[in-house]
Design a protein around this motif. Sequence first.
Motif, short mmCIF file in Angstrom:
data_model
loop_
_atom_site.label_atom_id
_atom_site.label_comp_id
_atom_site.label_asym_id
_atom_site.label_seq_id
_atom_site.Cartn_x
_atom_site.Cartn_y
_atom_site.Cartn_z
N ARG A 21 40.73 51.08 39.58
CA ARG A 21 41.76 50.37 40.25
C ARG A 21 40.82 49.03 41.04
NH1 ARG A 21 44.21 55.65 40.82
NH2 ARG A 21 46.06 55.67 39.77
N PRO A 22 41.34 47.98 41.00
CA PRO A 22 40.67 46.76 41.83
C PRO A 22 40.38 47.10 43.08
CG PRO A 22 42.46 45.86 40.44
CD PRO A 22 42.53 47.32 40.32
N SER A 49 42.76 41.76 29.93
CA SER A 49 41.83 42.64 30.53
C SER A 49 42.32 42.76 32.07
CB SER A 49 40.49 42.05 30.45
OG SER A 49 39.55 42.57 31.37
N GLY A 50 41.66 43.72 32.76
CA GLY A 50 41.95 43.99 33.93
C GLY A 50 41.11 43.15 35.13
N LEU A 55 39.28 39.87 39.80
CA LEU A 55 38.80 38.75 40.39
C LEU A 55 39.41 38.42 41.56
CD1 LEU A 55 38.04 36.68 37.19
CD2 LEU A 55 36.37 37.77 38.71
N GLN A 56 40.71 38.51 41.68
CA GLN A 56 41.27 38.33 42.96
C GLN A 56 40.98 39.18 44.04
OE1 GLN A 56 45.54 39.02 42.22
NE2 GLN A 56 45.69 37.55 40.50
N GLU A 59 36.99 37.53 45.62
CA GLU A 59 36.67 36.10 45.98
C GLU A 59 35.76 35.96 46.80
OE1 GLU A 59 40.71 35.08 47.16
OE2 GLU A 59 41.46 34.79 45.18
N GLU A 60 35.32 36.92 47.65
CA GLU A 60 34.45 36.44 48.73
C GLU A 60 32.81 36.75 47.95
OE1 GLU A 60 35.01 39.22 51.93
OE2 GLU A 60 37.16 39.07 51.57
N TRP A 61 32.88 37.16 46.87
CA TRP A 61 31.42 37.55 46.35
C TRP A 61 31.18 36.52 45.27
CZ3 TRP A 61 34.52 41.55 47.96
CH2 TRP A 61 33.90 42.21 49.21
#
Length: 367
Positions: A21-22, A49-50, A55-56, A59-61
């Motif tokens: 899970r993201p 794809s997940g 990616l949301q 975003e900080e990396w």
Amino acid sequence: MIGAKRLIEPFSHAPTVIRYRPEEIRAVVEQTDKEEIVIVMSGDTGFYSGTKKLLQYLEEWEVKIYPGISSISYLSAQIGISWEDAKILSLHGREENLEEALFQYDKVFLLTAGKMNELCQRLTSHGFGDYDIYIGEWLSYPQERITIGKVREMQQLESNPLACCFLIANGEKKRRPSFGIGDELFVRGNVPITKSEIRAVTLSKLSLRKTDIVYDIGAGTGSVSVEMAIAASMGKVYAVECQEEAQQLIEQNKEKFQLENLELVKGMAPDVMNNLPKPDVAFLGGTKGNMEQILTILQQKNPSIHLVINAITLETMSQALETLKKLKFRNLDLVQLFPARAKQVGSYHMMTALNPVFLITADGMAE
């Protein structure tokens, strides 16, 4: 290294964390002291794809993406067919109008959640049993299995959830009529039907896109709903109807024309419209005296909505125009049609007039 269990298992010799899970992956990234982190996803990162959602959360990396081989590319190579002309759909956690895609395209690639037997039973019942099907399971794994046959032959196939397939027209291709479907092709009762000539012009005025969300208010037999669902094949049509006999006819015509993107909404408009999603387009065929309330809610749901109103009487036409002006709708247009059909009388043909109909087109205020 982070990923789902089946993806991480081959790398058990390395430091691994099983997460998919993201939000869980982000939590691991935040907490670890490792300078380099690998997140393993399956297949092509840009193909259902997940990765998109992940990616949301990252975003900080700084993230670099290395795509793998997508299932459509892999299966295509294994069975030796091209896929540049295929329509690509996914039923894995999604709803798609598969039957409509099969009417429109000779070749469809489908991601599934397994249950190929149920899918093939459904397609066979809808007349696609003679289509060729190429089923791929566990692609690229040691237990990979590719099954080839006819759709009707796969109705008892027990498949793995990791399954995808090509569906290809073989021999005579199934087609459905376009705008102005013959009245005799619909299931009809004692409910009035919008005649085919009127439907053809109405659909032209609606100017539907494939992905539109559409309301058919006062849907009657569902003849306009059916044609709208065909036009908005990747969208959704909500047929609002309060009469029980008409509701049954809508359901029967939905099944006859194999339209998964047509949904009956039982009840009176505008009462049953509140929980429906935002419409792009609306068609008003009958309002039961609630014209202003219906138009007000449509405008509230989507200030830039496009709509068409059909009226038979002068009073309904006049009320519609007055209400549209009152609510500041734009681009008002009024057309009256006088259709007539030939009727054979002996060796002669005499034209018999049908009811003239007003077609009113309008757009909501710009958002």
